[in-house]
Design an enzyme around this catalytic site. Structure first.
Site, PDB file in Angstrom:
ATOM      1  CB  CYS A   1       2.711  -3.279   0.102  1.00 14.69           C
ATOM      2  SG  CYS A   1       1.893  -4.426  -1.027  1.00 14.69           S
TER       3      CYS A   1
ATOM      4  CB  CYS B   1       4.067  -6.838  -0.434  1.00 13.29           C
ATOM      5  SG  CYS B   1       3.440  -5.664  -1.627  1.00 13.29           S
ATOM      6  CG  ASP B   2       5.781  -6.438   3.203  1.00 12.77           C
ATOM      7  OD1 ASP B   2       6.360  -7.273   2.476  1.00 12.77           O
ATOM      8  OD2 ASP B   2       6.009  -5.226   3.157  1.00 12.77           O
TER       9      ASP B   2
END
Ligand code: NDP
Length: 332
Positions: free
Chosen positions: A137, A140-141
């Site tokens: 992701c 997200c990261d």
């Protein structure tokens, strides 16, 4: 003896979507039951740092966030069941579902929040370095790789969107695809090909994610040319696997309308499925956003939709009761 639980609102799944639906459902007095499923807490329990869930200035941990959501849901009156549904009958209301434990659930409304799982390549090195440079992701990261070299693996819409997203953080993004043409929509392809900070490696498959010394995490990818078999190594700090997702909808095949990728179809702008009284929220019906906060948002929508549905159904049955009583009086 087989236990039977009856509820106004049964929620399947205990990620941000299911627990948000539970919080809203409980506060509306529906005393929901949440069946937690195979991965209590959902995908966030397998991540570590979360920096994009609103309300927290500091980095928080995914598992901690899910514990808090569960505690909040229970605090307002949700009952959690450690069970997994193995069969469903949605042909009439109340719906009847059976758990792995043999428990029967009878539900006036059903909220499906069973989520989706990222597909992984299935390499041992991928599992070992997950959370240490390997992720599924970018939204997200990606932030954790500011100014670093990153690679995205895949050739669909997700891979291209993730590569484009990563250019917000990195000037050195490589897209790695196993063929020589992309599956992604043309407009996304055009954006990708025109981007000065993205390069594409065609006909390459990841053979191995290479870790550094000690706790250094990912440092390189070993790639195999899918035509010649030749192996080469490229240095990277982050590797994002974007080869698709698998919505957890097997149980609903033949019961609910699914799209070609297996996601539950909902009426646009709502969480209504094709079966009256069944609502879907979170990643199981959303292949575009897939964020904890969007899942929580649609979870809230599902609870509000279910509450309205019940109010209308109750009104209908009360009115029908009055009409029947009036007819009985008239015929006396
Ligand atoms: P897709 O299934 O569309 O694409 C997966 C990609 O990963 C393909 O290019 C595939 O290669 C590659 N792949 C699959 N398995 C492997 C493997 N083992 N090794 C290497 N590569 C592999 O998944 P997406 O997540 O991209 O999209 C899923 C759905 O969601 C699609 O319908 C998509 O359109 C939609 N979506 C829409 C968005 C939007 O509209 N903005 C955003 C994101 C998703 P190959 O091409 O060779 O099969």
């Amino acid at each position: 003896m087989t236990a039977t639980h009856s509820t106004r609102m049964l929620i399947l799944g205990s990620g941000p979507a299911g627990l948000s639906a539970a919080i809203y459902g409980a506060r509306a007095g529906l005393a929901p039951i949440v069946v937690q499923g195979i991965q209590p807490g959902g995908q966030l329990t397998t991540t570590t740092d979360v920096e994009n869930y609103p309300g927290f200035r500091d980095v928080i941990q995914g598992p901690w966030l899910m514990e808090e959501m569960q505690a909040q849901a229970e605090h307002v009156g949700t009952r959690m069941m450690y069970d997994m549904i193995v069969s469903v009958d949605l042909s009439q209301r109340p719906f009847r579902l059976v758990g792995d434990s043999g428990t029967i659930y009878s539900a006036d409304t059903l909220v499906v929040a069973t989520g989706a799982q990222a597909r992984w390549l299935g390499l041992e090195s991928e599992t070992r370095l997950r959370g240490q440079g390997v992720s599924a992701c970018a939204t997200c990261d990606g932030f954790f790789f500011r100014g670093k070299k990153v690679a995205v693996i895949g050739g669909g819409n997700t891979a291209v969107e993730e590569a484009l997203y990563l250019t917000n953080h990195s000037h050195d993004v490589t897209l790695i695809h196993r063929r020589d043409s992309l599956r992604a929509e043309k407009i996304l392809q055009e954006r990708l090909l025109a981007h000065p900070n993205i390069k594409i490696l065609w006909n390459k498959a990841v053979d191995s994610f290479v870790g550094g010394e000690g706790t250094q995490g990912l440092i390189a990818l070993d790639l195999r040319d899918t035509r010649t078999g030749e192996v080469s190594r490229i240095p990277v700090d982050g590797g994002f696997v974007a080869i698709g997702h698998e919505p957890a909808t097997e149980l609903f095949r033949g019961h609910l309308d699914l799209d070609a990728d297996g996601y539950i179809n909902v009426r646009p702008g709502t969480t209504y499925t094709n079966v009256a009284g069944v609502f879907a929220c979170g990643d199981v019906m959303d292949k575009h956003y897939r964020q904890a906060v969007t899942a929580a948002g649609t979870g809230c929508m599902a609870a509000l939709d279910a509450e309205r549905f019940l109010a209308e159904a109750d009104f209908e049955s009360t009115s029908e009761g009055h009409r029947t009583a009036a007819r009985a009086v008239a015929t006396v």
